[in-house]
Scaffold this motif. Structure first.
Motif, mmCIF file in Angstrom:
data_model
loop_
_atom_site.group_PDB
_atom_site.id
_atom_site.type_symbol
_atom_site.label_atom_id
_atom_site.label_comp_id
_atom_site.label_asym_id
_atom_site.label_seq_id
_atom_site.Cartn_x
_atom_site.Cartn_y
_atom_site.Cartn_z
ATOM 1 N N PHE A 9 0.833 -1.208 0.000
ATOM 2 C CA PHE A 9 0.000 0.000 0.000
ATOM 3 C C PHE A 9 0.861 1.249 0.000
ATOM 4 O O PHE A 9 0.571 2.214 -0.711
ATOM 5 N N GLU A 15 -3.247 0.478 -5.227
ATOM 6 C CA GLU A 15 -4.124 1.637 -5.396
ATOM 7 C C GLU A 15 -5.508 1.157 -5.832
ATOM 8 O O GLU A 15 -5.641 0.327 -6.711
ATOM 9 N N GLY A 16 -6.518 1.637 -5.165
ATOM 10 C CA GLY A 16 -7.888 1.251 -5.486
ATOM 11 C C GLY A 16 -8.420 0.123 -4.607
ATOM 12 O O GLY A 16 -9.609 -0.154 -4.626
ATOM 13 N N PHE A 17 -7.541 -0.538 -3.860
ATOM 14 C CA PHE A 17 -7.971 -1.571 -2.924
ATOM 15 C C PHE A 17 -8.185 -0.932 -1.564
ATOM 16 O O PHE A 17 -7.539 0.044 -1.207
ATOM 17 N N ASP A 18 -9.067 -1.508 -0.780
ATOM 18 C CA ASP A 18 -9.390 -1.010 0.550
ATOM 19 C C ASP A 18 -8.255 -1.342 1.524
ATOM 20 O O ASP A 18 -7.815 -2.487 1.607
ATOM 21 N N LYS A 19 -7.800 -0.353 2.281
ATOM 22 C CA LYS A 19 -6.707 -0.581 3.234
ATOM 23 C C LYS A 19 -7.106 -1.497 4.382
ATOM 24 O O LYS A 19 -6.241 -2.001 5.097
ATOM 25 N N ASN A 20 -8.391 -1.743 4.562
ATOM 26 C CA ASN A 20 -8.822 -2.699 5.584
ATOM 27 C C ASN A 20 -8.315 -4.107 5.289
ATOM 28 O O ASN A 20 -8.292 -4.962 6.164
ATOM 29 N N LEU A 21 -7.887 -4.337 4.044
ATOM 30 C CA LEU A 21 -7.343 -5.645 3.690
ATOM 31 C C LEU A 21 -6.081 -5.960 4.478
ATOM 32 O O LEU A 21 -5.736 -7.119 4.666
ATOM 33 N N MET A 50 -11.703 -11.407 -3.555
ATOM 34 C CA MET A 50 -10.963 -10.161 -3.401
ATOM 35 C C MET A 50 -9.459 -10.432 -3.286
ATOM 36 O O MET A 50 -8.643 -9.739 -3.889
#
Length: 78
Positions: A9, A15-21, A50
């Motif tokens: 990250f 980029e474009g993925f949720d940081k909650n991952l 995902m």
């Protein structure tokens, strides 16, 4: 795994993925590896999809870099 996701990250590779991952993927891995009380938690298939998308995205960046092409975020693609 968490440190690797944080690094990805920070580098802008996800980029474009949720940081909650960053928290979710290691938790999913641990519950799969060590077991949990529910056999089929709600949303598991969505999480696996995902993760698959994230892995495909990361490896497509590696493939471009290994052929000497500039690695850009998805928003910069042609």
């Amino acid at each position: 795994m968490k440190k690797l996701l944080e690094y990805a990250f920070e580098e802008g590779w996800l980029e474009g993925f949720d940081k909650n991952l960053i928290e979710l993927i290691p938790a999913l891995r641990n519950s799969s590896a060590h077991g949990e009380y529910t056999l089929n938690p709600i949303g598991t298939l969505d999480l696996v999809k995902m993760c698959g998308s994230l892995i495909q995205h990361l490896f497509s960046l590696d493939d471009r870099a290994s052929f000497g092409q500039e690695v850009r975020s998805p928003q910069q693609s042609d």
